[in-house]
Every structure is written in structure tokens, then in C-alpha cells.
Design a protein around this motif. Structure first.
Motif, PDB file in Angstrom:
ATOM      1  N   UNK A  49      14.381 -29.463  -9.646  1.00 16.42           N
ATOM      2  CA  UNK A  49      15.672 -29.759  -9.003  1.00 16.42           C
ATOM      3  C   UNK A  49      15.951 -29.283  -7.813  1.00 16.42           C
ATOM      4  N   UNK A  50      16.548 -29.967  -6.846  1.00 17.42           N
ATOM      5  CA  UNK A  50      16.961 -29.334  -5.733  1.00 17.42           C
ATOM      6  C   UNK A  50      18.301 -30.057  -5.426  1.00 17.42           C
ATOM      7  N   UNK A  51      19.274 -29.042  -4.991  1.00 16.05           N
ATOM      8  CA  UNK A  51      20.766 -29.486  -4.557  1.00 16.05           C
ATOM      9  C   UNK A  51      21.137 -28.517  -3.398  1.00 16.05           C
ATOM     10  N   UNK A  52      21.515 -29.134  -2.542  1.00 20.02           N
ATOM     11  CA  UNK A  52      22.122 -28.288  -1.212  1.00 20.02           C
ATOM     12  C   UNK A  52      22.998 -27.225  -1.683  1.00 20.02           C
ATOM     13  N   UNK A  53      23.832 -27.299  -2.685  1.00 17.30           N
ATOM     14  CA  UNK A  53      24.632 -26.353  -3.515  1.00 17.30           C
ATOM     15  C   UNK A  53      23.659 -25.848  -4.483  1.00 17.30           C
ATOM     16  N   UNK A  54      23.114 -24.416  -4.278  1.00 16.74           N
ATOM     17  CA  UNK A  54      22.032 -23.642  -4.850  1.00 16.74           C
ATOM     18  C   UNK A  54      22.568 -23.215  -6.366  1.00 16.74           C
ATOM     19  N   UNK A  55      23.965 -23.153  -6.340  1.00 13.00           N
ATOM     20  CA  UNK A  55      24.238 -22.794  -7.894  1.00 13.00           C
ATOM     21  C   UNK A  55      24.376 -23.889  -8.661  1.00 13.00           C
ATOM     22  N   UNK A  63      19.764 -25.607 -17.741  1.00 14.85           N
ATOM     23  CA  UNK A  63      20.424 -26.587 -18.648  1.00 14.85           C
ATOM     24  C   UNK A  63      19.407 -27.472 -19.130  1.00 14.85           C
ATOM     25  N   UNK A  64      18.572 -27.846 -18.388  1.00  9.91           N
ATOM     26  CA  UNK A  64      17.573 -28.729 -18.642  1.00  9.91           C
ATOM     27  C   UNK A  64      16.065 -28.104 -18.695  1.00  9.91           C
ATOM     28  N   UNK A  65      16.116 -26.932 -18.750  1.00 11.51           N
ATOM     29  CA  UNK A  65      14.706 -26.067 -18.911  1.00 11.51           C
ATOM     30  C   UNK A  65      13.671 -26.401 -17.633  1.00 11.51           C
ATOM     31  N   UNK A  66      14.133 -26.420 -16.562  1.00  9.59           N
ATOM     32  CA  UNK A  66      13.150 -26.651 -15.551  1.00  9.59           C
ATOM     33  C   UNK A  66      13.663 -25.804 -14.426  1.00  9.59           C
ATOM     34  N   UNK A  67      12.941 -25.896 -13.106  1.00 15.93           N
ATOM     35  CA  UNK A  67      13.012 -24.928 -12.032  1.00 15.93           C
ATOM     36  C   UNK A  67      14.044 -25.612 -10.969  1.00 15.93           C
ATOM     37  N   UNK A  76       9.252 -30.946  -1.682  1.00 20.16           N
ATOM     38  CA  UNK A  76       8.420 -32.250  -1.287  1.00 20.16           C
ATOM     39  C   UNK A  76       7.027 -31.664  -1.111  1.00 20.16           C
ATOM     40  N   UNK A  77       6.702 -30.199  -1.137  1.00 17.41           N
ATOM     41  CA  UNK A  77       5.565 -29.606  -0.804  1.00 17.41           C
ATOM     42  C   UNK A  77       5.141 -29.547  -2.296  1.00 17.41           C
ATOM     43  N   UNK A  78       5.496 -29.419  -3.181  1.00 14.97           N
ATOM     44  CA  UNK A  78       4.890 -29.429  -4.576  1.00 14.97           C
ATOM     45  C   UNK A  78       4.106 -30.429  -4.877  1.00 14.97           C
ATOM     46  N   UNK A  79       2.748 -30.167  -5.139  1.00  8.70           N
ATOM     47  CA  UNK A  79       1.867 -31.142  -5.504  1.00  8.70           C
ATOM     48  C   UNK A  79       2.317 -31.692  -6.852  1.00  8.70           C
ATOM     49  N   UNK A  80       2.954 -31.128  -7.664  1.00  3.88           N
ATOM     50  CA  UNK A  80       3.287 -31.572  -8.938  1.00  3.88           C
ATOM     51  C   UNK A  80       4.435 -32.480  -8.794  1.00  3.88           C
TER      52      UNK A  80
END
Ligand SMILES: NC(=O)c1ccc[n+]([C@@H]2O[C@H](COP(=O)([O-])OP(=O)(O)OC[C@H]3O[C@@H](n4cnc5c(N)ncnc54)[C@H](O)[C@@H]3O)[C@@H](O)[C@H]2O)c1
Length: 360
Positions: A49-55, A63-67, A76-80
Motif C-alpha cells: 500500500x502507498x498513501x501520501x500520509x505515511x502513518x 492491519x492487513x499484513x502487507x507492506x 510502481x517500480x515493484x515487479x510484483x
């Protein structure tokens, strides 16, 4: 003996391939209450996940066990990441879609795609030129009640549709969307757009539209908070969409009615009660095919989160089958043309024939 009605095909069709990596942009209320729970329940693969608000990004990722990606570029650079899932305020959609398309990613963008028709058209062109799929998260098409009506129509239980009415009255939770408060246009482009898209989905393209809209509610809001939209189809079917976000909650209700030559379907839209948690929709229908007896199946799932599985599932299936999704950006242009026609009708005080895509 009349035939017994078969169960309705209203639940999302899961894609043949489910593990496309999803990069979610935006960690706000719809991502948290809708996107992430829907994708978890469908077994989809959220890479991060990316949000302009890092917190906010970090909290939702935990909460959803991801990065949490530190930047849009990192996502966007992540090949995954195969699909960029945009759930940010509308004004930010165009630059985010453009960046994702330029990075060669498929995109699912929350509705409305944009406030700017010319921009919507160029986004659709850019995605086609880049060979990626652009889909719009008009999840009303996967709402359990509206999907059921679609299924009833498809199997002929309603005959030819002649009349549609969607009637939503009651305050909206404007505190959730401070980014809307100063917008000159609000209710139709952000909320009634769901109804406009759904009636296109079920009845096809309307020929005429007449709208009235004005400010009748919360003083924080500058744009229209009340709208009445009348639609007419080429075959004579017609419809009335009522969307009134007043200040009184004594008669909050959200109902629908689709009437045809062979049957009628009606019920409540659960999402508008206690938004964003809502409740299940209701459905009652009767058809000549079953001796016009009322049938009221219990519908499973809610608009938020369950109706958010379908738009992503359809995009995955379209990628897999190398075709346009039915919720494509190109299809969505027609919904945006109806939105535009509604505002033109209000400002010009006359019925409008909505624009059609070039060459059609
Ligand atoms: N389909 C539906 O049922 C439904 C329901 C609610 C909202 N929506 C749509 O979802 C979108 C988001 O709504 P919301 O209620 O979650 O809003 P929100 O304000 O709760 O969340 C938006 C988030 O986006 C982040 N953000 C803003 N600009 C950004 C950018 N450029 N890059 C990365 N992050 C950015 C904000 O920090 C915030 O966390 C809107 O387009 C809205 O119309 C759809």
C-alpha cells in the motif's frame, strides 16, 4: 404448475487467475472498510500500500499484513505489482492513473474516474496506447440487489423494462470527505454517478436526461446536495433517480424499483443505512413466469466490502482473457457523459441528449 425460480446469479464470478499482484494507492476509509477486506475474502494478492500520509499507509499495511511502500515510485517500480488500485480523492486520480499507465501497470481506479471529461478521454487513449487495461471501480454493478435485477432481466423474468426508480433520501456523512466540501459539483458526480452507471448497466444507454439539482443541506458543502434526474430510453422506458442529502434523518431511506412487461423487482439498498458499514440489500420480485407470486430471496453480502470484489475480479479476468473489462474506462466515459449531461441540464434548464463516444 409454474416453474420454480432458479437461484439468482448475483455473486461475483471469481477470476481463473487470482494472484495478480495489487498495489493499493490510498489508505483512507474506502480502502480500509472496502478494498482490503474484499481482496482478503477473495484470496487476492495485495503486494503493498502507498498513501501520501505515511502513518496511514503503515497502519493499514500492518492491519492487513502487507507492506507500506515509501513512495508511489517504489510501488510502481515493484515487479510484483501488476495492477494499481487507486482509492484516493477524485482530484488525484488523473496523475495517479497516468503514472501507473506510464509504468506499464493495469489500473483499477475508484469512481468518479475524473471530474474532467477531456482528461478521462485522454486517460482511456493512453491506456490503450500503452497496452494496459484501465477499469473503473463502479461497484454498484456488483451490488447484490442491482446484480440480482440484472440477472432477472437477463433470464427474461421482468420482460422488457419500462420503468426504473431509485430513491435515496437522508443525510450523507460529509465529515468523511473534507476534500469535497469546496467542490462546485458534488452529489451527482460523486454519489448519483452510481445510479447513473447502474441504470446504464441494466437498461442500456438513455436517450434523454433532464435534471434538477440544488443545495439543500449541510452548510459545509458548496455544491449541490439534492438532485432529481429523469431519464428516457429509446424504446420508451423511463426512469427517475432521486438523491437528496438533506439534513433531516427522520426518513432516511434508499429504495429501488425496476418494472417490466412481465415482472417487477424492488427492495432496499443497504449501503445507505449506517454508511460505510451498511447492511444487506433486500429484494422482492414477482413475474408472470411464476404466476406473479412474490419471491424474496435473502441476499448475501453488502456493498462495502463485498461488492468491491467484482470490479477487481472482472479486471483480472479481462487481463487473463486479453479483452476489455466490462467496467473499462472506455465504457465509463458514457457514465461520465451522463454526469455531464445532468449538470448541463441543471444549468441550461432543459432536457439534454447525452454525448456519445466519437463515431457512435
Ligand atoms: N465505490 C464506492 O462505494 C466508494 C465509496 C466511498 C468512496 N469512494 C471513492 O474512493 C475514493 C477515496 O475515498 P475515501 O472515502 O477513501 O477518501 P479518504 O479521504 O478517506 O481517503 C483518501 C486517502 O488518499 C490519500 N491520498 C490523497 N492524495 C493522495 C495521493 N496523491 N497519493 C497517495 N495517497 C493520497 C489520503 O492521504 C487518504 O488517506 C474517492 O474517489 C471516492 O469517490 C468510492
Amino acid at each position: 404448475m409454474p416453474p420454480t425460480p432458479q437461484p439468482l446469479d448475483y455473486l461475483p464470478h471469481l477470476p481463473p487467475k487470482r494472484d495478480y499482484g495489487i498495489g493499493v494507492v490510498g489508505a483512507g476509509s474506502i480502502a480500509r472498510a472496502g478494498h482490503l477486506p474484499a481482496y482478503r475474502s477473495a484470496g487476492f494478492n495485495v503486494v503493498g500500500i502507498y498513501d501520501a500520509d505515511t502513518a496511514k499507509s503503515e497502519a493499514l499495511a500492518a492491519e492487513f499484513s502487507t507492506v507500506s511502500f515509501p513512495s508511489l515510485e517504489a510501488l510502481l517500480e515493484s515487479p510484483d505489482v501488476a495492477v494499481v488500485d487507486i482509492a484516493t480523492p477524485t482530484i488525484s486520480h488523473p496523475p495517479l492513473v497516468e503514472a501507473a499507465v506510464a509504468a506499464g501497470k493495469h489500473v483499477l481506479c475508484q469512481k468518479p474516474l475524473t471530474y474532467d471529461i477531456a482528461k478521462a478521454e485522454s486517460m482511456v487513449r493512453d491506456a490503450a496506447d500503452a497496452g494496459v487495461r484501465l477499469a473503473v471501480n463502479q461497484n454498484g454493478r456488483w451490488d447484490q440487489a442491482f446484480r440480482s435485477v440484472y440477472a432477472l432481466k437477463q433470464r427474461g423474468d421482468l420482460g422488457d423494462l419500462t420503468y426504473v426508480q431509485i430513491d435515496r433520501v437522508g443525510p450523507l456523512r460529509w465529515e468523511l470527505w473534507p476534500w469535497l466540501w469546496d467542490r462546485p459539483r458534488v452529489l451527482i458526480v460523486e454519489d448519483a454517478i452510481h445510479f447513473l452507471d447502474v441504470v446504464r448497466f441494466i437498461l442500456g444507454e438513455p436517450e434523454w436526461l433532464f435534471a434538477a439539482g440544488f443545495h439543500a443541506g449541510d452548510e459545509r458543502i458548496k455544491g449541490e446536495t439534492s438532485a432529481v434526474i429523469t431519464l428516457a430510453w429509446p424504446d420508451g422506458a423511463h426512469g427517475l433517480l432521486l438523491n437528496h442529502a438533506g439534513i433531516w434523518d427522520d426518513d432516511t431511506h434508499a429504495t429501488y424499483r425496476f418494472e417490466g412487461t412481465a415482472g417487477v423487482a424492488k427492495g432496499e439498498l443497504g449501503v445507505f443505512y449506517n454508511f460505510p458499514y451498511g447492511r444487506e440489500d433486500t429484494l422482492a420480485y414477482r413475474s408472470e413466469r411464476y404466476d406473479a407470486a412474490w419471491i424474496a430471496p435473502e441476499l448475501q453480502g453488502k456493498w462495502i466490502p463485498d461488492a468491491l470484489v467484482g470490479p477487481m475480479a472482472e479486471l483480472f479476468t479481462a487481463i487473463h482473457e486479453d479483452r476489455e473489462p466490462m467496467n473499462s474506462g472506455a465504457d465509463n466515459l458514457r457514465t461520465l457523459y451522463l454526469v455531464e449531461a445532468a449538470y448541463d441540464s441543471i444549468s441550461e434548464g432543459r432536457a439534454i441528449r447525452p454525448r456519445t463516444p466519437q463515431g457512435q
